[in-house]
Design a protein around this motif. Sequence first.
Motif, short mmCIF file in Angstrom:
data_model
loop_
_atom_site.label_atom_id
_atom_site.label_comp_id
_atom_site.label_asym_id
_atom_site.label_seq_id
_atom_site.Cartn_x
_atom_site.Cartn_y
_atom_site.Cartn_z
N PRO A 205 -0.60 6.18 7.50
CA PRO A 205 -0.68 7.63 7.25
C PRO A 205 0.70 8.27 7.32
CG PRO A 205 -1.41 7.12 9.47
CD PRO A 205 -1.19 5.80 8.79
N GLY A 206 0.81 9.44 6.73
CA GLY A 206 2.07 10.17 6.77
C GLY A 206 2.30 10.82 8.14
N ASP A 207 3.38 11.55 8.25
CA ASP A 207 3.76 12.21 9.50
C ASP A 207 3.56 13.72 9.40
OD1 ASP A 207 4.59 9.70 10.38
OD2 ASP A 207 6.65 10.02 9.67
N LEU A 208 3.45 14.34 10.54
CA LEU A 208 3.45 15.80 10.63
C LEU A 208 4.82 16.23 11.14
CD1 LEU A 208 2.15 18.63 10.68
CD2 LEU A 208 1.31 18.10 12.98
N VAL A 209 5.54 17.00 10.35
CA VAL A 209 6.87 17.48 10.72
C VAL A 209 6.75 18.96 11.06
CG1 VAL A 209 9.27 17.73 10.03
CG2 VAL A 209 7.92 15.78 9.19
N LEU A 210 6.91 19.27 12.34
CA LEU A 210 6.70 20.63 12.84
C LEU A 210 8.04 21.29 13.13
CD1 LEU A 210 4.66 22.77 13.90
CD2 LEU A 210 4.88 21.69 16.15
N THR A 211 8.26 22.46 12.53
CA THR A 211 9.46 23.25 12.80
C THR A 211 9.11 24.38 13.76
OG1 THR A 211 10.36 22.77 10.60
CG2 THR A 211 11.30 24.64 11.79
N LYS B 90 8.66 15.55 15.02
CA LYS B 90 7.90 14.68 14.12
C LYS B 90 6.81 13.96 14.90
CE LYS B 90 9.79 12.38 10.75
NZ LYS B 90 10.54 11.39 9.93
N LEU B 91 5.58 14.07 14.40
CA LEU B 91 4.45 13.35 14.99
C LEU B 91 4.00 12.29 14.00
CD1 LEU B 91 4.14 16.59 15.92
CD2 LEU B 91 2.28 15.56 17.19
N ARG B 92 4.26 11.05 14.33
CA ARG B 92 3.95 9.96 13.42
C ARG B 92 2.44 9.76 13.30
NH1 ARG B 92 8.24 7.53 11.63
NH2 ARG B 92 10.23 7.65 12.77
N GLY B 93 2.03 9.54 12.06
CA GLY B 93 0.63 9.27 11.80
C GLY B 93 -0.28 10.47 11.79
N LYS B 94 0.28 11.69 11.89
CA LYS B 94 -0.53 12.91 11.89
C LYS B 94 -0.58 13.57 10.52
CE LYS B 94 -1.58 13.25 16.34
NZ LYS B 94 -2.97 13.38 16.85
N GLY B 95 -0.01 12.91 9.49
CA GLY B 95 -0.01 13.49 8.16
C GLY B 95 -1.21 13.06 7.34
N THR C 135 -5.22 19.79 15.40
CA THR C 135 -4.49 18.72 16.08
C THR C 135 -3.65 19.33 17.19
OG1 THR C 135 -2.96 16.86 15.77
CG2 THR C 135 -2.51 18.84 14.50
N LYS C 136 -3.55 18.63 18.30
CA LYS C 136 -2.76 19.09 19.43
C LYS C 136 -1.36 18.51 19.36
CE LYS C 136 -6.57 19.84 22.70
NZ LYS C 136 -6.37 21.31 22.72
N VAL C 137 -0.37 19.36 19.66
CA VAL C 137 1.02 18.96 19.61
C VAL C 137 1.67 19.29 20.94
CG1 VAL C 137 3.25 19.29 18.46
CG2 VAL C 137 1.13 19.39 17.13
N LYS C 138 2.30 18.31 21.56
CA LYS C 138 2.99 18.53 22.83
C LYS C 138 4.40 19.03 22.53
CE LYS C 138 4.35 16.37 27.18
NZ LYS C 138 3.82 17.52 27.96
N ILE C 139 4.72 20.22 23.00
CA ILE C 139 6.05 20.80 22.84
C ILE C 139 6.87 20.44 24.06
CG2 ILE C 139 7.37 22.91 22.50
CD1 ILE C 139 5.52 22.27 20.17
N PRO C 140 7.98 19.71 23.89
CA PRO C 140 8.78 19.32 25.06
C PRO C 140 9.50 20.52 25.66
CG PRO C 140 9.89 18.69 23.04
CD PRO C 140 8.54 19.19 22.64
N PRO D 58 0.83 -1.21 0.00
CA PRO D 58 0.00 0.00 0.00
C PRO D 58 0.86 1.25 0.00
CG PRO D 58 0.03 -1.00 2.17
CD PRO D 58 0.72 -1.97 1.25
N THR D 59 0.30 2.33 -0.49
CA THR D 59 1.00 3.60 -0.58
C THR D 59 0.95 4.33 0.77
OG1 THR D 59 0.28 3.78 -2.87
CG2 THR D 59 1.17 5.78 -1.84
N PRO D 60 2.08 4.70 1.35
CA PRO D 60 2.02 5.48 2.59
C PRO D 60 1.46 6.87 2.32
CG PRO D 60 4.28 5.37 1.78
CD PRO D 60 3.46 4.46 0.91
N GLY D 61 0.81 7.43 3.32
CA GLY D 61 0.30 8.79 3.18
C GLY D 61 1.42 9.81 3.13
#
Length: 226
Positions: free
Chosen positions: A105-111, A91-96, A76-81, A43-46
């Motif tokens: 699903p793809g990932d969300l890469v937050l800068t 990188k949040l896996r599966g949030k893309g 979407t909520k993102v926890k900032i360490p 299958p094709t990844p997101g």
Amino acid sequence: MFGGGGPGRAGYSQGGFEDLLGGMFGSGRFGTPSGGYRGFGGPTPGADITATTTLDFLTAIHGDTVTLQLPGGKATKVKIPAGVKDGQKIKLRGKGQPSPDGGEPGDLVLTVSVRPHPVFERDGLNLRVDVPVTFSEAALGATIEVPTLDGDPVRLRVAPGTPSGRVLRVKGRGVATAKSTGDLLATVHIVVPSHLSGEAKKKLEEFAALLPAENPRDELIAKARG
């Protein structure tokens, strides 16, 4: 807030979702591939989503949970360490983007971008602050108050004869992370009055006359000559 990914990826822009694969596979409403593509049978990844967020200095130091608004109204909520740095990627896996054919699903890469602080500057896990002291405090010694990031000042001893540029260290008052904690580094800067009364000027001249006849620039000039 959202930028595109690399080749073979998709990204969000402010005006909407731009599908970089659209020319190959066709696109749906937000650029979601309309047809599945299985390549070698899997299958094709997101697609990944790239995003940026700007944090206050204190939020970056202490950590927090922020909410990102995605195109189409999805949030979407993102926890900032704690201790996140300017320019750091999370990188949040599966949030893309979801897969078009049942894959992962793809990932969300937050800068993360961090706003500068008006007083403190980060140096690794240490915090730096410039502290002005008077000439008499530096010459005679004094106990001064130095600000901390949490607001409560600490008292530091300035030894007699402290030169401008000397760094005073406060242990454990820097950036705290899960692995380590930095220090607060206070750099002494000697300030001189811009105006002197006649009496103060006379006293200062008397003081200068009592000093040894030394030129503090002799060593500098000798080094410059080689």
